[in-house]
Design a protein around this motif. Structure first.
Motif, PDB file in Angstrom:
ATOM      1  N   LEU A  65      30.968  47.403  29.353  1.00 15.13           N
ATOM      2  CA  LEU A  65      32.419  47.517  29.701  1.00 15.13           C
ATOM      3  C   LEU A  65      33.392  46.586  29.815  1.00 15.13           C
ATOM      4  O   LEU A  65      32.521  45.226  30.123  1.00 15.13           O
ATOM      5  CB  LEU A  65      32.560  48.357  31.089  1.00 15.13           C
ATOM      6  CG  LEU A  65      31.560  49.682  31.229  1.00 15.13           C
ATOM      7  CD1 LEU A  65      31.881  50.061  32.753  1.00 15.13           C
ATOM      8  CD2 LEU A  65      32.083  50.880  30.260  1.00 15.13           C
ATOM      9  N   PRO A  66      34.222  46.274  28.985  1.00 13.07           N
ATOM     10  CA  PRO A  66      35.237  45.115  29.194  1.00 13.07           C
ATOM     11  C   PRO A  66      35.376  44.621  30.397  1.00 13.07           C
ATOM     12  O   PRO A  66      35.661  45.675  31.381  1.00 13.07           O
ATOM     13  CB  PRO A  66      36.418  45.265  28.294  1.00 13.07           C
ATOM     14  CG  PRO A  66      36.571  46.997  28.297  1.00 13.07           C
ATOM     15  CD  PRO A  66      35.128  47.425  28.609  1.00 13.07           C
ATOM     16  N   SER A  67      35.294  43.428  30.748  1.00 16.26           N
ATOM     17  CA  SER A  67      35.454  42.924  31.985  1.00 16.26           C
ATOM     18  C   SER A  67      37.135  42.674  32.344  1.00 16.26           C
ATOM     19  O   SER A  67      37.409  42.618  33.535  1.00 16.26           O
ATOM     20  CB  SER A  67      35.032  41.424  32.162  1.00 16.26           C
ATOM     21  OG  SER A  67      35.449  40.572  31.189  1.00 16.26           O
ATOM     22  N   GLY A  68      37.624  42.816  31.333  1.00 11.25           N
ATOM     23  CA  GLY A  68      39.431  42.754  31.433  1.00 11.25           C
ATOM     24  C   GLY A  68      40.237  44.167  31.500  1.00 11.25           C
ATOM     25  O   GLY A  68      41.133  44.160  31.305  1.00 11.25           O
ATOM     26  N   LEU A  69      39.135  45.228  31.715  1.00 15.00           N
ATOM     27  CA  LEU A  69      39.645  46.541  31.776  1.00 15.00           C
ATOM     28  C   LEU A  69      40.876  46.821  33.080  1.00 15.00           C
ATOM     29  O   LEU A  69      40.881  46.360  34.036  1.00 15.00           O
ATOM     30  CB  LEU A  69      38.567  47.516  32.235  1.00 15.00           C
ATOM     31  CG  LEU A  69      38.960  48.944  32.239  1.00 15.00           C
ATOM     32  CD1 LEU A  69      39.403  49.628  30.695  1.00 15.00           C
ATOM     33  CD2 LEU A  69      37.692  50.000  32.495  1.00 15.00           C
ATOM     34  N   ALA A  70      42.149  47.253  32.453  1.00  9.20           N
ATOM     35  CA  ALA A  70      43.229  47.474  33.499  1.00  9.20           C
ATOM     36  C   ALA A  70      42.668  48.403  34.658  1.00  9.20           C
ATOM     37  O   ALA A  70      42.427  49.487  34.124  1.00  9.20           O
ATOM     38  CB  ALA A  70      44.244  47.838  32.701  1.00  9.20           C
ATOM     39  N   ALA A  74      42.621  51.734  44.013  1.00 10.29           N
ATOM     40  CA  ALA A  74      43.081  52.464  45.184  1.00 10.29           C
ATOM     41  C   ALA A  74      41.844  52.446  46.137  1.00 10.29           C
ATOM     42  O   ALA A  74      40.971  53.538  46.150  1.00 10.29           O
ATOM     43  CB  ALA A  74      43.318  53.824  44.774  1.00 10.29           C
ATOM     44  N   GLY A  75      41.965  51.610  47.167  1.00 10.51           N
ATOM     45  CA  GLY A  75      40.683  51.238  48.193  1.00 10.51           C
ATOM     46  C   GLY A  75      39.637  50.933  47.620  1.00 10.51           C
ATOM     47  O   GLY A  75      39.694  50.384  46.306  1.00 10.51           O
ATOM     48  N   GLY A  76      38.624  50.924  48.518  1.00 12.11           N
ATOM     49  CA  GLY A  76      37.327  50.054  47.793  1.00 12.11           C
ATOM     50  C   GLY A  76      37.380  48.631  48.185  1.00 12.11           C
ATOM     51  O   GLY A  76      38.148  47.982  48.370  1.00 12.11           O
ATOM     52  N   THR A  77      35.997  48.224  47.952  1.00  4.91           N
ATOM     53  CA  THR A  77      35.801  46.808  48.177  1.00  4.91           C
ATOM     54  C   THR A  77      35.553  45.872  46.885  1.00  4.91           C
ATOM     55  O   THR A  77      35.469  44.822  47.021  1.00  4.91           O
ATOM     56  CB  THR A  77      34.695  46.568  49.178  1.00  4.91           C
ATOM     57  OG1 THR A  77      33.637  47.182  48.523  1.00  4.91           O
ATOM     58  CG2 THR A  77      34.879  47.125  50.446  1.00  4.91           C
ATOM     59  N   SER A  78      35.154  46.679  45.908  1.00  7.86           N
ATOM     60  CA  SER A  78      34.705  45.985  44.476  1.00  7.86           C
ATOM     61  C   SER A  78      35.926  45.124  43.885  1.00  7.86           C
ATOM     62  O   SER A  78      37.094  45.594  44.047  1.00  7.86           O
ATOM     63  CB  SER A  78      33.824  46.883  43.579  1.00  7.86           C
ATOM     64  OG  SER A  78      35.163  47.628  42.878  1.00  7.86           O
ATOM     65  N   GLU A  79      35.666  44.060  43.395  1.00  9.41           N
ATOM     66  CA  GLU A  79      36.636  43.244  42.567  1.00  9.41           C
ATOM     67  C   GLU A  79      36.735  43.099  41.299  1.00  9.41           C
ATOM     68  O   GLU A  79      37.312  42.242  40.614  1.00  9.41           O
ATOM     69  CB  GLU A  79      36.414  41.745  43.301  1.00  9.41           C
ATOM     70  CG  GLU A  79      36.640  41.476  44.673  1.00  9.41           C
ATOM     71  CD  GLU A  79      38.038  42.039  45.157  1.00  9.41           C
ATOM     72  OE1 GLU A  79      38.834  42.011  44.345  1.00  9.41           O
ATOM     73  OE2 GLU A  79      38.487  42.118  46.198  1.00  9.41           O
ATOM     74  N   TRP A  80      35.921  44.083  40.613  1.00 10.19           N
ATOM     75  CA  TRP A  80      35.807  43.798  39.053  1.00 10.19           C
ATOM     76  C   TRP A  80      36.762  44.313  38.229  1.00 10.19           C
ATOM     77  O   TRP A  80      38.067  44.842  38.742  1.00 10.19           O
ATOM     78  CB  TRP A  80      34.426  44.667  38.746  1.00 10.19           C
ATOM     79  CG  TRP A  80      34.605  46.397  38.642  1.00 10.19           C
ATOM     80  CD1 TRP A  80      34.657  47.042  39.553  1.00 10.19           C
ATOM     81  CD2 TRP A  80      35.068  46.900  37.364  1.00 10.19           C
ATOM     82  NE1 TRP A  80      35.046  48.272  39.097  1.00 10.19           N
ATOM     83  CE2 TRP A  80      35.238  48.190  37.650  1.00 10.19           C
ATOM     84  CE3 TRP A  80      34.998  46.532  35.984  1.00 10.19           C
ATOM     85  CZ2 TRP A  80      35.532  49.325  36.916  1.00 10.19           C
ATOM     86  CZ3 TRP A  80      35.476  47.363  35.104  1.00 10.19           C
ATOM     87  CH2 TRP A  80      35.882  48.904  35.612  1.00 10.19           C
ATOM     88  N   GLY A  81      37.003  43.793  37.001  1.00 12.34           N
ATOM     89  CA  GLY A  81      38.189  44.380  36.156  1.00 12.34           C
ATOM     90  C   GLY A  81      39.165  43.621  36.423  1.00 12.34           C
ATOM     91  O   GLY A  81      39.182  42.392  37.149  1.00 12.34           O
ATOM     92  N   ARG A  82      40.311  44.112  35.621  1.00 10.96           N
ATOM     93  CA  ARG A  82      41.738  43.333  35.897  1.00 10.96           C
ATOM     94  C   ARG A  82      42.567  44.291  36.695  1.00 10.96           C
ATOM     95  O   ARG A  82      42.917  45.211  36.203  1.00 10.96           O
ATOM     96  CB  ARG A  82      42.534  43.020  34.326  1.00 10.96           C
ATOM     97  CG  ARG A  82      43.497  42.288  34.385  1.00 10.96           C
ATOM     98  CD  ARG A  82      43.787  41.748  33.251  1.00 10.96           C
ATOM     99  NE  ARG A  82      43.892  43.083  32.219  1.00 10.96           N
ATOM    100  CZ  ARG A  82      45.015  43.802  31.834  1.00 10.96           C
ATOM    101  NH1 ARG A  82      46.177  43.457  32.264  1.00 10.96           N
ATOM    102  NH2 ARG A  82      44.913  44.912  30.927  1.00 10.96           N
ATOM    103  N   VAL A  83      42.603  43.711  38.127  1.00 13.18           N
ATOM    104  CA  VAL A  83      43.267  44.881  38.796  1.00 13.18           C
ATOM    105  C   VAL A  83      44.934  44.627  38.724  1.00 13.18           C
ATOM    106  O   VAL A  83      45.103  43.563  38.920  1.00 13.18           O
ATOM    107  CB  VAL A  83      42.784  44.453  40.194  1.00 13.18           C
ATOM    108  CG1 VAL A  83      43.784  45.336  41.415  1.00 13.18           C
ATOM    109  CG2 VAL A  83      41.509  44.780  40.685  1.00 13.18           C
ATOM    110  N   ILE A  84      45.523  45.602  38.239  1.00 15.26           N
ATOM    111  CA  ILE A  84      46.922  45.587  38.033  1.00 15.26           C
ATOM    112  C   ILE A  84      47.583  45.815  39.022  1.00 15.26           C
ATOM    113  O   ILE A  84      48.955  45.734  39.096  1.00 15.26           O
ATOM    114  CB  ILE A  84      47.271  46.145  36.599  1.00 15.26           C
ATOM    115  CG1 ILE A  84      46.887  47.777  36.688  1.00 15.26           C
ATOM    116  CG2 ILE A  84      46.815  45.595  35.512  1.00 15.26           C
ATOM    117  CD1 ILE A  84      47.418  48.446  35.299  1.00 15.26           C
ATOM    118  N   LEU A  85      47.069  46.620  40.035  1.00  7.79           N
ATOM    119  CA  LEU A  85      47.824  47.437  41.008  1.00  7.79           C
ATOM    120  C   LEU A  85      46.768  47.464  42.186  1.00  7.79           C
ATOM    121  O   LEU A  85      45.669  48.097  41.817  1.00  7.79           O
ATOM    122  CB  LEU A  85      48.648  48.656  40.784  1.00  7.79           C
ATOM    123  CG  LEU A  85      49.309  49.268  42.000  1.00  7.79           C
ATOM    124  CD1 LEU A  85      50.575  48.376  42.533  1.00  7.79           C
ATOM    125  CD2 LEU A  85      49.891  50.558  41.588  1.00  7.79           C
TER     126      LEU A  85
END
Lengths: 205, 198
Positions: A65-70, A74-85
Protein backbone atom coordinates in the motif's frame (compact mmCIF):
# COMPACT_ATOMS: atom_id res chain seq x y z
CA UNK A 1 -17.89 -10.43 -13.31
CA UNK A 2 -14.73 -9.42 -11.50
CA UNK A 3 -15.03 -7.10 -8.50
CA UNK A 4 -12.54 -4.67 -10.02
CA UNK A 5 -14.58 -4.47 -13.25
CA UNK A 6 -17.73 -3.96 -11.22
CA UNK A 7 -16.33 -1.02 -9.24
CA UNK A 8 -15.30 0.68 -12.47
CA UNK A 9 -18.99 0.75 -13.36
CA UNK A 10 -19.74 2.85 -10.28
CA UNK A 11 -20.51 6.35 -11.56
CA UNK A 12 -19.28 9.63 -10.17
CA UNK A 13 -21.70 10.75 -7.46
CA UNK A 14 -22.61 7.28 -6.22
CA UNK A 15 -22.30 5.96 -2.66
CA UNK A 16 -21.54 2.25 -2.34
CA UNK A 17 -22.05 0.31 0.88
CA UNK A 18 -19.76 -2.66 1.46
CA UNK A 19 -21.11 -4.86 4.21
CA UNK A 20 -18.53 -7.20 5.69
CA UNK A 21 -18.06 -9.31 8.79
CA UNK A 22 -15.16 -9.62 11.23
CA UNK A 23 -14.08 -12.84 9.51
CA UNK A 24 -14.56 -11.96 5.84
CA UNK A 25 -11.84 -11.08 3.34
CA UNK A 26 -12.80 -7.40 3.03
CA UNK A 27 -9.22 -6.04 3.04
CA UNK A 28 -8.86 -7.49 -0.48
CA UNK A 29 -11.76 -5.30 -1.61
CA UNK A 30 -10.08 -2.20 -0.23
CA UNK A 31 -6.91 -3.10 -2.07
CA UNK A 32 -8.76 -3.76 -5.34
CA UNK A 33 -10.57 -0.41 -5.11
CA UNK A 34 -7.25 1.43 -4.65
CA UNK A 35 -5.52 -0.49 -7.43
CA UNK A 36 -8.43 -0.06 -9.84
CA UNK A 37 -8.91 3.68 -9.43
CA UNK A 38 -5.29 4.52 -8.63
CA UNK A 39 -4.12 5.26 -5.10
CA UNK A 40 -3.54 8.93 -5.88
CA UNK A 41 -7.29 9.54 -6.20
CA UNK A 42 -8.11 7.88 -2.89
CA UNK A 43 -8.97 9.53 0.40
CA UNK A 44 -9.20 7.09 3.26
CA UNK A 45 -11.41 8.09 6.16
CA UNK A 46 -9.98 5.87 8.85
CA UNK A 47 -12.22 5.60 11.90
CA UNK A 48 -10.28 4.62 15.02
CA UNK A 49 -7.57 2.68 13.17
CA UNK A 50 -9.97 0.59 11.12
CA UNK A 51 -7.28 0.40 8.47
CA UNK A 52 -4.86 -1.60 10.61
CA UNK A 53 -6.30 -5.05 9.71
CA UNK A 54 -5.90 -3.98 6.07
CA UNK A 55 -2.26 -3.03 6.57
CA UNK A 56 -1.61 -6.36 8.26
CA UNK A 57 -3.40 -8.21 5.47
CA UNK A 58 -1.32 -6.41 2.84
CA UNK A 59 1.88 -7.39 4.62
CA UNK A 60 0.87 -11.05 4.79
CA UNK A 61 -0.39 -11.03 1.21
CA UNK A 62 2.87 -9.51 0.01
CA UNK A 63 1.26 -6.49 -1.63
CA UNK A 64 2.18 -2.89 -1.03
CA UNK A 65 0.00 0.00 0.00
CA UNK A 66 1.48 3.40 -0.84
CA UNK A 67 2.99 5.11 2.21
CA UNK A 68 1.73 8.48 0.97
CA UNK A 69 -1.92 7.48 0.92
CA UNK A 70 -4.14 10.44 1.85
CA UNK A 71 -5.72 9.62 5.16
CA UNK A 72 -8.24 11.36 7.38
CA UNK A 73 -7.47 10.09 10.81
CA UNK A 74 -10.57 9.96 12.97
CA UNK A 75 -9.18 8.80 16.29
CA UNK A 76 -6.77 5.95 16.85
CA UNK A 77 -3.06 5.91 17.59
CA UNK A 78 -1.39 4.83 14.35
CA UNK A 79 0.69 7.33 12.38
CA UNK A 80 0.93 5.71 8.96
CA UNK A 81 0.05 7.31 5.63
CA UNK A 82 -0.17 11.01 4.80
CA UNK A 83 -2.53 12.36 7.40
CA UNK A 84 -4.39 15.25 5.77
CA UNK A 85 -6.81 15.83 8.62
CA UNK A 86 -7.09 14.65 12.17
CA UNK A 87 -10.43 14.47 13.97
CA UNK A 88 -11.36 13.47 17.49
CA UNK A 89 -14.45 11.25 17.34
CA UNK A 90 -14.75 11.23 21.12
CA UNK A 91 -15.61 14.91 21.24
CA UNK A 92 -18.88 16.52 20.23
CA UNK A 93 -20.02 14.61 17.11
CA UNK A 94 -21.55 17.77 15.65
CA UNK A 95 -18.17 19.51 15.63
CA UNK A 96 -16.61 16.39 14.18
CA UNK A 97 -18.98 16.34 11.21
CA UNK A 98 -18.77 20.09 10.60
CA UNK A 99 -14.96 19.97 10.56
CA UNK A 100 -15.01 17.02 8.20
CA UNK A 101 -17.46 18.70 5.85
CA UNK A 102 -15.63 22.02 5.56
CA UNK A 103 -12.30 20.21 5.09
CA UNK A 104 -13.56 17.89 2.37
CA UNK A 105 -15.24 20.71 0.45
CA UNK A 106 -12.00 22.70 0.49
CA UNK A 107 -10.09 19.63 -0.57
CA UNK A 108 -12.31 19.17 -3.61
CA UNK A 109 -11.80 22.82 -4.53
CA UNK A 110 -8.04 22.50 -4.18
CA UNK A 111 -8.04 19.50 -6.51
CA UNK A 112 -10.11 20.71 -9.44
CA UNK A 113 -10.67 18.36 -12.35
CA UNK A 114 -9.96 15.28 -10.26
CA UNK A 115 -12.66 12.80 -9.42
CA UNK A 116 -11.93 11.68 -5.88
CA UNK A 117 -12.63 8.26 -4.48
CA UNK A 118 -13.47 8.34 -0.80
CA UNK A 119 -13.25 5.18 1.25
CA UNK A 120 -14.88 5.38 4.66
CA UNK A 121 -13.67 2.57 6.84
CA UNK A 122 -16.02 1.42 9.59
CA UNK A 123 -18.14 4.46 10.36
CA UNK A 124 -20.26 2.22 12.64
CA UNK A 125 -17.56 2.81 15.27
CA UNK A 126 -18.69 6.44 15.45
CA UNK A 127 -22.19 5.21 16.20
CA UNK A 128 -20.99 2.68 18.75
CA UNK A 129 -19.00 5.24 20.73
CA UNK A 130 -22.18 7.35 20.85
CA UNK A 131 -23.85 4.32 22.42
CA UNK A 132 -26.00 3.73 19.28
CA UNK A 133 -27.92 6.92 20.06
CA UNK A 134 -30.86 7.19 17.66
CA UNK A 135 -30.51 10.89 17.00
CA UNK A 136 -26.87 10.46 16.05
CA UNK A 137 -27.64 7.50 13.76
CA UNK A 138 -30.02 9.73 11.79
CA UNK A 139 -27.58 12.64 11.73
CA UNK A 140 -24.70 10.50 10.48
CA UNK A 141 -26.79 8.72 7.86
CA UNK A 142 -28.23 12.00 6.67
CA UNK A 143 -24.70 13.42 6.45
CA UNK A 144 -23.41 10.52 4.34
CA UNK A 145 -26.52 10.61 2.16
CA UNK A 146 -26.16 14.30 1.38
CA UNK A 147 -23.04 13.57 -0.71
CA UNK A 148 -24.94 11.30 -3.13
CA UNK A 149 -25.09 12.97 -6.51
CA UNK A 150 -21.96 15.08 -5.89
CA UNK A 151 -19.94 14.19 -8.97
CA UNK A 152 -16.63 15.37 -7.54
CA UNK A 153 -16.40 12.04 -5.80
CA UNK A 154 -17.72 8.55 -5.44
CA UNK A 155 -17.52 6.75 -2.14
CA UNK A 156 -17.20 3.27 -0.71
CA UNK A 157 -18.36 2.76 2.87
CA UNK A 158 -17.12 -0.35 4.63
CA UNK A 159 -19.39 -1.36 7.51
CA UNK A 160 -18.89 -4.36 9.77
CA UNK A 161 -22.39 -5.79 10.08
CA UNK A 162 -21.31 -8.02 12.99
CA UNK A 163 -20.84 -4.89 15.10
CA UNK A 164 -23.07 -2.23 13.56
CA UNK A 165 -26.54 -1.36 14.77
CA UNK A 166 -28.94 -3.08 12.35
CA UNK A 167 -30.99 0.03 11.76
CA UNK A 168 -27.91 2.08 10.94
CA UNK A 169 -27.11 -0.48 8.24
CA UNK A 170 -30.74 -0.44 7.03
CA UNK A 171 -30.72 3.35 6.66
CA UNK A 172 -27.51 3.24 4.62
CA UNK A 173 -28.84 0.41 2.45
CA UNK A 174 -31.93 2.43 1.66
CA UNK A 175 -30.02 5.56 0.79
CA UNK A 176 -26.99 4.28 -1.13
CA UNK A 177 -27.18 3.40 -4.81
CA UNK A 178 -25.30 0.11 -4.43
CA UNK A 179 -24.83 -2.47 -1.70
CA UNK A 180 -22.24 -5.25 -1.82
CA UNK A 181 -21.93 -7.91 0.85
CA UNK A 182 -18.93 -10.10 1.64
CA UNK A 183 -19.45 -12.91 4.14
CA UNK A 184 -16.39 -14.98 3.27
CA UNK A 185 -14.37 -14.46 0.11
CA UNK A 186 -17.15 -13.89 -2.41
CA UNK A 187 -18.64 -10.41 -2.73
CA UNK A 188 -22.30 -10.40 -3.72
CA UNK A 189 -24.31 -7.53 -5.20
CA UNK A 190 -27.37 -6.89 -3.01
CA UNK A 191 -28.52 -3.62 -4.52
CA UNK A 192 -27.75 -1.93 -7.82
CA UNK A 193 -29.26 0.66 -10.15
CA UNK A 194 -29.10 -2.16 -12.74
CA UNK A 195 -31.73 -4.71 -11.61
CA UNK A 196 -30.07 -7.68 -13.35
CA UNK A 197 -26.93 -7.26 -11.28
CA UNK A 198 -28.72 -7.90 -7.99
CA UNK A 199 -27.95 -11.30 -6.49
CA UNK A 200 -24.84 -11.77 -8.65
CA UNK A 201 -21.56 -12.98 -7.18
CA UNK A 202 -18.35 -11.12 -8.02
CA UNK A 203 -14.93 -12.68 -8.47
CA UNK A 204 -11.89 -11.39 -6.66
CA UNK A 205 -9.57 -12.22 -9.55
CA UNK B 1 -46.45 -4.19 -10.61
CA UNK B 2 -50.15 -4.72 -10.19
CA UNK B 3 -53.08 -2.79 -11.52
CA UNK B 4 -54.30 -2.12 -7.98
CA UNK B 5 -52.11 0.95 -7.67
CA UNK B 6 -53.38 2.33 -10.97
CA UNK B 7 -56.91 1.76 -9.74
CA UNK B 8 -56.24 3.77 -6.56
CA UNK B 9 -54.48 6.47 -8.55
CA UNK B 10 -57.52 6.84 -10.78
CA UNK B 11 -59.89 7.80 -7.97
CA UNK B 12 -60.08 10.21 -5.07
CA UNK B 13 -59.52 9.71 -1.37
CA UNK B 14 -57.65 7.15 0.67
CA UNK B 15 -54.72 6.51 2.97
CA UNK B 16 -52.28 4.27 1.13
CA UNK B 17 -49.31 2.79 2.96
CA UNK B 18 -46.39 1.46 0.92
CA UNK B 19 -44.02 -0.73 2.93
CA UNK B 20 -40.56 -1.56 1.66
CA UNK B 21 -37.38 -3.20 2.88
CA UNK B 22 -34.09 -1.30 2.54
CA UNK B 23 -32.80 -3.41 -0.33
CA UNK B 24 -35.84 -2.92 -2.55
CA UNK B 25 -36.69 -0.09 -4.93
CA UNK B 26 -39.51 2.01 -3.46
CA UNK B 27 -38.33 4.93 -5.58
CA UNK B 28 -39.74 3.20 -8.65
CA UNK B 29 -43.17 2.99 -7.03
CA UNK B 30 -42.82 6.61 -6.01
CA UNK B 31 -42.02 7.57 -9.63
CA UNK B 32 -45.11 5.71 -10.81
CA UNK B 33 -47.30 7.54 -8.31
CA UNK B 34 -45.93 10.93 -9.35
CA UNK B 35 -46.43 10.06 -13.02
CA UNK B 36 -49.93 8.77 -12.29
CA UNK B 37 -50.83 12.06 -10.66
CA UNK B 38 -49.20 14.04 -13.45
CA UNK B 39 -51.21 12.06 -15.98
CA UNK B 40 -54.33 13.43 -14.34
CA UNK B 41 -52.95 16.95 -14.19
CA UNK B 42 -52.31 16.79 -10.43
CA UNK B 43 -49.29 18.25 -8.71
CA UNK B 44 -49.13 16.50 -5.34
CA UNK B 45 -47.56 17.90 -2.19
CA UNK B 46 -44.52 15.96 -1.00
CA UNK B 47 -43.62 15.83 2.68
CA UNK B 48 -39.93 14.96 2.80
CA UNK B 49 -38.52 13.73 6.10
CA UNK B 50 -34.71 13.68 6.48
CA UNK B 51 -33.91 13.97 2.76
CA UNK B 52 -35.74 10.78 1.76
CA UNK B 53 -36.86 12.57 -1.41
CA UNK B 54 -33.23 13.29 -2.27
CA UNK B 55 -32.24 9.65 -1.93
CA UNK B 56 -35.26 8.44 -3.93
CA UNK B 57 -34.42 11.00 -6.60
CA UNK B 58 -30.75 10.00 -6.74
CA UNK B 59 -31.52 6.27 -6.82
CA UNK B 60 -33.84 6.93 -9.76
CA UNK B 61 -31.30 9.10 -11.51
CA UNK B 62 -28.50 6.53 -11.33
CA UNK B 63 -30.95 3.95 -12.68
CA UNK B 64 -31.53 6.27 -15.64
CA UNK B 65 -35.02 7.44 -14.63
CA UNK B 66 -35.56 11.18 -14.67
CA UNK B 67 -38.56 12.43 -12.72
CA UNK B 68 -39.36 16.10 -13.05
CA UNK B 69 -40.01 17.41 -9.55
CA UNK B 70 -39.08 21.04 -10.13
CA UNK B 71 -42.62 22.40 -9.82
CA UNK B 72 -43.81 20.00 -7.10
CA UNK B 73 -44.35 21.70 -3.73
CA UNK B 74 -42.27 20.13 -0.96
CA UNK B 75 -42.41 20.60 2.80
CA UNK B 76 -39.20 19.39 4.39
CA UNK B 77 -38.99 17.99 7.89
CA UNK B 78 -35.32 18.16 8.91
CA UNK B 79 -32.61 17.23 6.42
CA UNK B 80 -30.81 19.72 4.19
CA UNK B 81 -30.85 18.63 0.54
CA UNK B 82 -33.47 20.53 -1.44
CA UNK B 83 -35.34 18.69 -4.18
CA UNK B 84 -38.50 20.09 -5.77
CA UNK B 85 -40.07 23.42 -4.96
CA UNK B 86 -39.24 23.58 -1.24
CA UNK B 87 -41.72 25.78 0.63
CA UNK B 88 -40.04 25.50 4.01
CA UNK B 89 -38.34 23.24 6.53
CA UNK B 90 -39.99 22.11 9.77
CA UNK B 91 -36.94 21.75 12.02
CA UNK B 92 -38.83 20.63 15.12
CA UNK B 93 -40.05 17.04 15.26
CA UNK B 94 -40.21 15.72 18.78
CA UNK B 95 -42.34 18.46 20.30
CA UNK B 96 -45.50 17.52 18.38
CA UNK B 97 -47.58 20.61 19.16
CA UNK B 98 -44.75 22.93 18.18
CA UNK B 99 -44.11 20.75 15.13
CA UNK B 100 -47.73 21.10 13.99
CA UNK B 101 -47.69 24.85 14.50
CA UNK B 102 -44.57 25.21 12.34
CA UNK B 103 -45.97 22.77 9.79
CA UNK B 104 -49.24 24.65 9.38
CA UNK B 105 -47.47 27.98 8.91
CA UNK B 106 -45.60 26.46 5.95
CA UNK B 107 -48.63 24.49 4.72
CA UNK B 108 -50.40 27.80 4.09
CA UNK B 109 -48.01 28.34 1.17
CA UNK B 110 -49.09 25.09 -0.52
CA UNK B 111 -51.00 25.96 -3.71
CA UNK B 112 -54.70 25.18 -3.45
CA UNK B 113 -54.51 22.64 -6.28
CA UNK B 114 -51.89 20.53 -4.43
CA UNK B 115 -53.70 20.28 -1.11
CA UNK B 116 -55.71 17.15 -1.73
CA UNK B 117 -52.91 14.83 -2.81
CA UNK B 118 -49.95 14.18 -0.56
CA UNK B 119 -46.97 11.83 -0.63
CA UNK B 120 -45.13 11.43 2.68
CA UNK B 121 -41.60 10.00 2.53
CA UNK B 122 -39.59 8.91 5.58
CA UNK B 123 -42.24 8.32 8.27
CA UNK B 124 -39.81 5.90 9.95
CA UNK B 125 -37.21 8.66 10.18
CA UNK B 126 -39.66 11.07 11.79
CA UNK B 127 -40.45 8.55 14.52
CA UNK B 128 -36.98 6.97 14.67
CA UNK B 129 -35.84 8.43 18.01
CA UNK B 130 -38.97 7.29 19.87
CA UNK B 131 -40.53 4.46 17.87
CA UNK B 132 -39.75 1.85 20.51
CA UNK B 133 -41.53 3.86 23.19
CA UNK B 134 -45.26 3.03 22.85
CA UNK B 135 -46.47 5.96 25.01
CA UNK B 136 -44.68 8.53 22.86
CA UNK B 137 -45.55 6.74 19.65
CA UNK B 138 -49.22 6.68 20.65
CA UNK B 139 -49.05 10.40 21.32
CA UNK B 140 -47.56 10.82 17.86
CA UNK B 141 -50.39 8.78 16.30
CA UNK B 142 -52.98 10.80 18.21
CA UNK B 143 -51.50 14.25 17.72
CA UNK B 144 -50.01 14.04 14.23
CA UNK B 145 -50.91 10.96 12.24
CA UNK B 146 -54.62 10.41 12.92
CA UNK B 147 -55.40 14.07 12.38
CA UNK B 148 -55.57 13.28 8.67
CA UNK B 149 -57.90 10.29 8.97
CA UNK B 150 -60.93 12.52 9.41
CA UNK B 151 -60.51 14.05 6.00
CA UNK B 152 -62.04 11.61 3.55
CA UNK B 153 -61.57 13.37 0.23
CA UNK B 154 -57.77 13.50 0.47
CA UNK B 155 -55.40 11.01 -1.10
CA UNK B 156 -52.44 10.40 1.15
CA UNK B 157 -49.56 8.08 0.19
CA UNK B 158 -47.21 7.08 2.99
CA UNK B 159 -43.88 5.33 2.44
CA UNK B 160 -42.44 3.22 5.25
CA UNK B 161 -39.07 1.46 5.43
CA UNK B 162 -39.90 -1.70 7.37
CA UNK B 163 -36.25 -2.53 8.11
CA UNK B 164 -36.03 0.70 10.05
CA UNK B 165 -39.56 0.97 11.48
CA UNK B 166 -40.47 -0.78 14.72
CA UNK B 167 -43.19 -3.43 14.59
CA UNK B 168 -45.41 -1.16 16.68
CA UNK B 169 -45.05 1.71 14.22
CA UNK B 170 -45.68 -0.56 11.25
CA UNK B 171 -48.77 -2.23 12.71
CA UNK B 172 -50.17 1.10 13.94
CA UNK B 173 -49.90 2.59 10.47
CA UNK B 174 -51.30 -0.54 8.82
CA UNK B 175 -54.42 -0.36 10.99
CA UNK B 176 -55.04 3.25 10.05
CA UNK B 177 -54.48 2.75 6.31
CA UNK B 178 -57.16 1.96 3.73
CA UNK B 179 -54.69 0.21 1.46
CA UNK B 180 -51.36 -1.44 2.24
CA UNK B 181 -48.79 -2.42 -0.37
CA UNK B 182 -45.48 -4.18 0.04
CA UNK B 183 -42.54 -3.67 -2.29
CA UNK B 184 -40.31 -6.66 -2.86
CA UNK B 185 -37.48 -5.86 -5.23
CA UNK B 186 -39.24 -4.32 -8.22
CA UNK B 187 -42.64 -5.86 -7.46
CA UNK B 188 -45.61 -4.46 -5.61
CA UNK B 189 -48.03 -6.62 -3.61
CA UNK B 190 -51.37 -5.56 -2.19
CA UNK B 191 -51.84 -6.83 1.38
CA UNK B 192 -54.81 -4.75 2.51
CA UNK B 193 -57.66 -3.18 0.60
CA UNK B 194 -60.58 -1.28 2.06
CA UNK B 195 -62.89 -2.64 -0.64
CA UNK B 196 -63.22 -6.05 0.92
CA UNK B 197 -67.04 -5.93 0.94
CA UNK B 198 -69.27 -6.95 3.85
Amino acid sequence: MKFSEYVLGVKAGENVLIEHTSLSAYPVLFYLIGRTYGWGRLILVDVIDSSLPILRWARHAGVELPSGLARIKAGGTSEWGRVILELDPHRDPGIFLTKFESFIKNYYEEHPGEEMVTVIMNSERLVLIQNNRRGFILTLTNFATSFIGNRRRRSFHFVNVDLADGRYVALLEEAFTRVIRIDDRTPKVLKSPVPDEEGKDLKLR
Amino acid sequence: MGGKLDEILSKEGGVILTEYPSLSHPERVFARIVEGFRGRGIRPLIVDVFDTLHLFFQNLRFAGVEVDLGDIPVIKERGFVKVGNVLGNVEVIEDFEYHLALYSSIARKVPEESRRHTIVLGVEKFTFPFMDEPPKLERYFETVQRRYLQIVDKTNFLFLNTDVASEYLKKGLEQDSDYVFRVEKGKLYSVKSIQGGV
